[in-house]
Design a protein around this motif. Structure first.
Motif, PDB file in Angstrom:
ATOM      1  N   ARG A  13       0.855  -1.183   0.000  1.00  0.00           N
ATOM      2  CA  ARG A  13       0.000   0.000   0.000  1.00  0.00           C
ATOM      3  C   ARG A  13       0.894   1.237   0.000  1.00  0.00           C
ATOM      4  O   ARG A  13       1.825   1.334   0.798  1.00  0.00           O
ATOM      5  CB  ARG A  13      -0.915   0.011   1.224  1.00  0.00           C
ATOM      6  CG  ARG A  13      -1.947  -1.091   1.209  1.00  0.00           C
ATOM      7  CD  ARG A  13      -2.981  -0.814   0.102  1.00  0.00           C
ATOM      8  NE  ARG A  13      -3.937  -1.873  -0.037  1.00  0.00           N
ATOM      9  CZ  ARG A  13      -5.201  -1.785   0.333  1.00  0.00           C
ATOM     10  NH1 ARG A  13      -5.656  -0.698   0.912  1.00  0.00           N
ATOM     11  NH2 ARG A  13      -6.000  -2.807   0.136  1.00  0.00           N
ATOM     12  N   VAL A  14       0.613   2.174  -0.888  1.00  0.00           N
ATOM     13  CA  VAL A  14       1.456   3.355  -1.065  1.00  0.00           C
ATOM     14  C   VAL A  14       0.622   4.630  -0.987  1.00  0.00           C
ATOM     15  O   VAL A  14      -0.566   4.625  -1.299  1.00  0.00           O
ATOM     16  CB  VAL A  14       2.222   3.303  -2.406  1.00  0.00           C
ATOM     17  CG1 VAL A  14       3.147   2.088  -2.451  1.00  0.00           C
ATOM     18  CG2 VAL A  14       1.281   3.282  -3.600  1.00  0.00           C
ATOM     19  N   ARG A  15       1.264   5.717  -0.551  1.00  0.00           N
ATOM     20  CA  ARG A  15       0.593   7.023  -0.519  1.00  0.00           C
ATOM     21  C   ARG A  15       0.528   7.640  -1.910  1.00  0.00           C
ATOM     22  O   ARG A  15      -0.441   8.282  -2.264  1.00  0.00           O
ATOM     23  CB  ARG A  15       1.349   7.989   0.395  1.00  0.00           C
ATOM     24  CG  ARG A  15       1.168   7.744   1.853  1.00  0.00           C
ATOM     25  CD  ARG A  15       1.839   8.837   2.653  1.00  0.00           C
ATOM     26  NE  ARG A  15       3.206   9.031   2.170  1.00  0.00           N
ATOM     27  CZ  ARG A  15       4.295   8.902   2.893  1.00  0.00           C
ATOM     28  NH1 ARG A  15       4.204   8.593   4.155  1.00  0.00           N
ATOM     29  NH2 ARG A  15       5.487   9.073   2.379  1.00  0.00           N
ATOM     30  N   ASP A  16       1.601   7.491  -2.686  1.00  0.00           N
ATOM     31  CA  ASP A  16       1.728   8.160  -3.976  1.00  0.00           C
ATOM     32  C   ASP A  16       1.864   7.107  -5.071  1.00  0.00           C
ATOM     33  O   ASP A  16       2.963   6.614  -5.337  1.00  0.00           O
ATOM     34  CB  ASP A  16       2.949   9.085  -3.928  1.00  0.00           C
ATOM     35  CG  ASP A  16       3.122   9.932  -5.172  1.00  0.00           C
ATOM     36  OD1 ASP A  16       2.539   9.595  -6.230  1.00  0.00           O
ATOM     37  OD2 ASP A  16       3.864  10.922  -5.095  1.00  0.00           O
ATOM     38  N   SER A  56      -2.815   2.327  -4.099  1.00  0.00           N
ATOM     39  CA  SER A  56      -3.037   3.497  -3.244  1.00  0.00           C
ATOM     40  C   SER A  56      -3.721   3.083  -1.957  1.00  0.00           C
ATOM     41  O   SER A  56      -4.667   2.293  -1.968  1.00  0.00           O
ATOM     42  CB  SER A  56      -3.915   4.525  -3.952  1.00  0.00           C
ATOM     43  OG  SER A  56      -3.271   5.040  -5.072  1.00  0.00           O
ATOM     44  N   THR A  57      -3.258   3.622  -0.862  1.00  0.00           N
ATOM     45  CA  THR A  57      -3.860   3.311   0.424  1.00  0.00           C
ATOM     46  C   THR A  57      -5.102   4.168   0.653  1.00  0.00           C
ATOM     47  O   THR A  57      -5.094   5.355   0.331  1.00  0.00           O
ATOM     48  CB  THR A  57      -2.853   3.505   1.574  1.00  0.00           C
ATOM     49  OG1 THR A  57      -3.476   3.124   2.801  1.00  0.00           O
ATOM     50  CG2 THR A  57      -2.363   4.925   1.680  1.00  0.00           C
ATOM     51  N   GLY A  60      -4.655   7.236   5.837  1.00  0.00           N
ATOM     52  CA  GLY A  60      -3.460   8.060   5.987  1.00  0.00           C
ATOM     53  C   GLY A  60      -2.359   7.298   6.690  1.00  0.00           C
ATOM     54  O   GLY A  60      -2.477   6.118   7.003  1.00  0.00           O
ATOM     55  N   GLY A  62       1.964   6.368   7.147  1.00  0.00           N
ATOM     56  CA  GLY A  62       3.076   5.997   6.298  1.00  0.00           C
ATOM     57  C   GLY A  62       3.701   4.689   6.717  1.00  0.00           C
ATOM     58  O   GLY A  62       3.489   4.204   7.828  1.00  0.00           O
ATOM     59  N   HIS A  63       4.474   4.149   5.837  1.00  0.00           N
ATOM     60  CA  HIS A  63       5.195   2.905   6.085  1.00  0.00           C
ATOM     61  C   HIS A  63       6.546   3.250   6.705  1.00  0.00           C
ATOM     62  O   HIS A  63       7.199   4.200   6.294  1.00  0.00           O
ATOM     63  CB  HIS A  63       5.410   2.171   4.760  1.00  0.00           C
ATOM     64  CG  HIS A  63       6.339   1.004   4.870  1.00  0.00           C
ATOM     65  ND1 HIS A  63       5.944  -0.200   5.400  1.00  0.00           N
ATOM     66  CD2 HIS A  63       7.644   0.861   4.546  1.00  0.00           C
ATOM     67  CE1 HIS A  63       6.964  -1.030   5.380  1.00  0.00           C
ATOM     68  NE2 HIS A  63       8.011  -0.421   4.866  1.00  0.00           N
ATOM     69  N   GLU A 120       9.052   6.326   0.166  1.00  0.00           N
ATOM     70  CA  GLU A 120       8.079   5.891   1.170  1.00  0.00           C
ATOM     71  C   GLU A 120       8.680   4.932   2.192  1.00  0.00           C
ATOM     72  O   GLU A 120       7.963   4.338   2.974  1.00  0.00           O
ATOM     73  CB  GLU A 120       6.853   5.260   0.492  1.00  0.00           C
ATOM     74  CG  GLU A 120       5.993   6.299  -0.207  1.00  0.00           C
ATOM     75  CD  GLU A 120       4.588   5.814  -0.435  1.00  0.00           C
ATOM     76  OE1 GLU A 120       3.940   5.346   0.531  1.00  0.00           O
ATOM     77  OE2 GLU A 120       4.121   5.912  -1.587  1.00  0.00           O
TER      78      GLU A 120
END
Length: 130
Positions: A13-16, A56-57, A60, A62-63, A120
């Motif tokens: 799962r990624v933010r960007d 996309s996660t 909110g 972060g990893h 990330e």
């Protein structure tokens, strides 16, 4: 038919998503993976019976590989020369070099590998054969 116990897939799962497609797409392509699936919130790449997903996660946060959870993914990366080539090229593709003071033996005297981290904080280990 796949061998029992082999990985079917890994999902990150990624933010960007756009940045992940760039950095993971480059690295996985270099390792022989082919684009596999694409949908509005994710992409995947396949090598043999296994594939890796970035998506996309919905939440909110972060990893952080140093927290409980996944530390890193380790990939067979070919010869020492191929590991060195990836190590040198990685910064131009969104990956930071880790442990440069101990490279390429950060994993031990008998373990030739490159360690990289993306924006990330996902870490990969690229292991040389033999």
């Amino acid at each position: 038919m796949s061998e029992p116990g082999t990985l079917h897939h890994v999902e990150l799962r990624v933010r960007d998503l756009a940045a992940a497609v760039e950095d993971w797409g480059w690295l996985l392509g270099e390792l022989g993976y082919e684009p596999f699936q694409e949908w509005p919130d994710g992409r995947s790449w396949r090598l043999g019976p296994s594939y890796l997903v970035v998506e996309s996660t919905p939440l909110g946060g972060g990893h952080d590989r140093r927290m409980p959870g996944l530390s890193h993914l380790a990939f067979h990366a070919g010869t020492r020369a191929e590991v060195d080539r990836l190590w040198q090229a990685a910064p131009a593709h969104g990956w930071s070099q880790l442990y440069s003071d101990r490279h390429p033996f950060a994993g031990g005297e008998e373990h030739y590998a490159a360690f990289l981290e993306n924006a990330e904080r996902f870490k990969v280990e690229l292991v040389a054969e033999g």
